[in-house]
Design an enzyme around this catalytic site. Structure first.
Site, short mmCIF file in Angstrom:
data_model
loop_
_atom_site.label_atom_id
_atom_site.label_comp_id
_atom_site.label_asym_id
_atom_site.label_seq_id
_atom_site.Cartn_x
_atom_site.Cartn_y
_atom_site.Cartn_z
N LYS A 201 0.60 -1.15 -0.14
CA LYS A 201 0.03 -0.03 -0.07
C LYS A 201 0.79 1.30 0.11
O LYS A 201 0.58 2.23 -0.75
CB LYS A 201 -0.86 0.14 1.45
CG LYS A 201 -1.78 1.00 1.21
CD LYS A 201 -2.80 0.86 2.55
CE LYS A 201 -3.59 2.19 3.04
NZ LYS A 201 -4.25 2.22 4.07
N GLU A 207 10.56 -4.67 4.04
CA GLU A 207 10.77 -5.99 3.77
C GLU A 207 10.23 -6.14 2.33
O GLU A 207 11.24 -6.92 1.47
CB GLU A 207 9.81 -6.78 4.57
CG GLU A 207 10.13 -7.16 6.02
CD GLU A 207 9.44 -6.02 6.86
OE1 GLU A 207 9.16 -4.82 6.34
OE2 GLU A 207 9.16 -6.28 8.14
N GLY A 259 -4.64 -1.96 5.24
CA GLY A 259 -3.91 -3.05 4.53
C GLY A 259 -4.40 -4.46 5.08
O GLY A 259 -4.64 -5.09 4.20
N ARG A 260 -4.84 -4.82 6.39
CA ARG A 260 -5.45 -5.90 6.62
C ARG A 260 -6.80 -6.21 6.30
O ARG A 260 -7.44 -7.01 6.42
CB ARG A 260 -5.36 -5.95 8.10
CG ARG A 260 -6.02 -5.01 9.01
CD ARG A 260 -5.45 -5.08 10.53
NE ARG A 260 -5.97 -4.10 11.22
CZ ARG A 260 -5.27 -2.86 11.55
NH1 ARG A 260 -3.96 -2.79 10.63
NH2 ARG A 260 -5.83 -1.96 12.23
N GLU A 345 -3.75 -7.08 15.35
CA GLU A 345 -3.55 -5.53 14.49
C GLU A 345 -4.81 -4.77 14.73
O GLU A 345 -4.62 -3.39 15.19
CB GLU A 345 -2.99 -5.71 13.34
CG GLU A 345 -2.22 -4.37 13.09
CD GLU A 345 -1.37 -4.72 11.63
OE1 GLU A 345 -0.04 -4.87 11.50
OE2 GLU A 345 -1.93 -4.47 10.56
N HIS A 376 -2.98 -33.24 17.38
CA HIS A 376 -1.89 -34.18 17.88
C HIS A 376 -0.78 -33.45 18.14
O HIS A 376 0.46 -33.69 18.05
CB HIS A 376 -1.45 -35.06 16.36
CG HIS A 376 -2.62 -36.17 16.11
ND1 HIS A 376 -2.66 -37.29 16.53
CD2 HIS A 376 -3.61 -36.03 15.48
CE1 HIS A 376 -3.61 -37.93 16.18
NE2 HIS A 376 -4.31 -37.31 15.41
N LYS A 505 9.73 -0.88 13.80
CA LYS A 505 10.18 -0.63 12.54
C LYS A 505 11.23 0.75 12.56
O LYS A 505 12.57 0.45 11.78
CB LYS A 505 9.07 -0.02 11.78
CG LYS A 505 8.04 -1.08 11.11
CD LYS A 505 7.22 -0.23 10.20
CE LYS A 505 6.08 -1.06 10.01
NZ LYS A 505 4.82 -0.28 9.17
#
Ligand code: F6P
Length: 541
Positions: A201, A207, A259-260, A345, A376, A505
């Site tokens: 965005k 990253e 963003g999410r 978030e 398991h 960040k």
């Protein structure tokens, strides 16, 4: 906090005290599953295996009213700037408002632009799929989506979930700045037939920009014009241009898409290329149907509202600090990770909208794993650990695999068995009988029996639907988005900012030269200095 809300929380607390030792099984009668469930389309959300009774539900609905959630909901859908700390509207719902009429932000209808971008995405996706858009070496065989957080988790989760609908090129996702991620992904790919989509965005996320540069360098080794095999999904047009991606392959979205919450628009391009524009539209329509349900259904029949109130009951009411999301669907294996960002978030905040400290706990820790694998691994703790962990199961009636219906039935049986076991448990008396049947007696029988006791009375809910198809997946994701909205609105927080990710960040940017040995670590705390020293001593350059 106004007096109505204070009173509503006090009413809820009173209910929680009463419910503390209440038997879920004791509440169960033939009417309860019908009364303590909600339907939306062909999906059923059953929360009858919780300690919520009518009085507790009334208190929760009182909280919904006191917090004016319905008004806040309308404000969101109508484009009011409810993301107050960033001065933005919150309109991811507009991205799936395919034929729902105008949506105004600052008096301007945003729908023409939304639909225009969607049409551009569809045209591009089609070209990639029908080989009208090619790489230097011919038809695109592989698409690599480079993004992180909301620019990765949504499309990665949904692409895996809808794998039976894939009929386009292979789609891969790279997110981690760990070079292993991109190296492992690019190994074996043909750069001349690969399309790289840079999804960010802001187009500044370190990253993503680092991985994008690595991908471009990899492509430049063979491809004469690597920019021709790149596309960008971003709000930052100038930055995408500076990176060398031509405007015709830049798909933009406005700052009112968080963003999410961005999977529904350009960030969904990789998914659209994989499953095709028609299936992507079906996905949007499923979400749109959930939006309509959320806006129109009475609170007690409203699936997102009741999912949220179940969450509030468990977390803020009864004090259960985590919730497990347990999809009995291998293809929903990334749903817990997706929900971790969506929920934590959004609702991991410690101050309310006006900046005052929260007086209640923030949203819970969300975690999970696909069943039956989780059974398991960590279910031991869910069944016999000392803490209560509300479980949210998801399962479909049908699978996609021809000839494997018996495996789907086994999957469903496992899912139902877990919620039954959590509720019923196993008494000491039954455990003793089991041990006696094995021939044990005396103190050894006692000792062994105690290990085989399940306390039971552990809450769970189940979301069940006929088939995980595009429309159902759209509805499920929208359901969780609205759940987050309702929980956030009740807590009085801003679910749409994420200031809590900023400090790390900033510090990472400042630390990089230290780790590279290019700047002194003086001024850092002793622990960080020692860690930096360790790197400098051990790095093989
Ligand atoms: O982690 C913080 C965050 O801003 C998320 O909210 C977002 O989804 C992610 O980073 C990626 O941001 P962008 O799409 O701008 O690269």
């Amino acid at each position: 906090m106004n007096n109505n809300i204070k009173q509503a929380w006090a009413d809820l607390d009173a209910q929680a005290i009463v419910a503390k030792d209440r038997s879920i099984l004791g509440l169960m009668d033939d009417e309860r599953p019908g009364e303590f469930s909600a339907r939306a389309g062909d999906m059923l959300f059953d929360y009858s295996k919780t300690s919520m009774d009518r009085a507790a539900r009334a208190a929760l609905l009182g909280l919904f009213d006191a917090a004016k959630v319905a008004e806040k909901r309308e404000a969101m859908f109508n484009g009011a700037p409810i993301n107050e700390t960033e001065g933005r509207s919150v309109l991811h719902t507009a991205l799936r408002n395919l034929d729902g009429g105008p949506v105004n932000v600052d008096g301007l209808d945003v729908m023409p632009e939304v639909l225009d971008t969607m049409a551009r995405m569809e045209a591009f996706a089609q070209k990639v799929r029908n080989e009208a858009f090619t790489g230097q070496g011919g038809a695109i065989t592989d698409v690599v989506n480079i993004g992180i957080g909301g620019s990765d988790l949504g499309p990665a989760m949904a692409t895996r979930a809808l794998s039976p609908y894939h009929d386009g090129p292979r789609v891969h996702f790279v997110s981690n700045v760990d070079g292993a991620d991109i190296a492992d992904t690019l190994r074996g790919l043909d750069a001349t037939t690969t399309l790289v989509i840079v999804a960010s965005k802001t187009f500044t996320t370190i990253e993503t920009m680092t991985n994008a540069a690595t991908a471009r360098a990899w492509m430049s080794e063979i491809v004469t014009d690597p920019g021709a095999q790149f596309a960008a999904l971003s709000s930052a047009e100038e930055k995408t241009q500076a990176f060398g991606i031509p405007a015709e392959r830049v798909f933009g979205f406005e700052d009112w898409v968080g963003g999410r919450y961005s999977l529904w628009g350009p960030i969904g391009l990789s998914l659209m290329i994989a499953i095709g524009p028609d299936a992507f539209r079906a996905f949007l329509r499923g979400a749109q149907a959930m939006d309509l349900h959320f806006r129109c259904a009475e609170p007690v029949e409203n699936m997102p509202v009741m999912l949220a109130l179940t969450g509030i009951w468990h977390n803020q009411g009864l004090g259960y600090a985590t919730r497990a999301v347990l999809p009995y669907s291998n293809r929903l294996g990334r749903l817990p990770a997706y929900l971790q960002q969506l929920e934590m978030e959004s609702n991991g905040k410690r101050v309310s909208m006006d900046g005052a400290d929260l007086t209640r706990d923030s949203g819970p820790v969300v975690w999970g794993e696909a069943g039956t694998n989780g059974q398991h691994a960590f279910y031991q703790l869910i069944h016999q650990g000392t803490r209560v962990i509300p479980c949210e199961f998801l399962v479909s009636t049908n699978g996609h695999e021809d000839g494997l219906a018996h495996q789907q039935r086994l999957l469903i049986a496992n899912c139902f068995a877990q919620s039954e076991a959590l509720m019923k448990g196993r008494s000491l008396e039954d455990a003793r009988a089991l041990m006696a049947a094995k021939g044990l007696e005396g103190s050894e029988l006692d000792r062994q029996a105690r290990h085989r006791v399940f306390p039971g009375n552990r809450p769970s809910s189940t979301l069940i639907y006929p088939l995980l198809d595009p429309a159902t997946l759209g509805a499920i994701i929208a359901l969780y988005e609205h759940r987050v909205f309702v929980e956030g609105a009740i807590l009085g927080i801003n679910s749409f900012d994420q200031w809590g990710v900023e400090l790390g960040k900033e510090l990472a940017v400042a630390l990089e030269p230290l780790v590279a040995g290019e700047a002194s670590a003086e001024g850092k705390d002793a622990s960080t200095r020692a860690l930096v020293d360790y790197v400098l001593e051990n790095e093989v350059r």
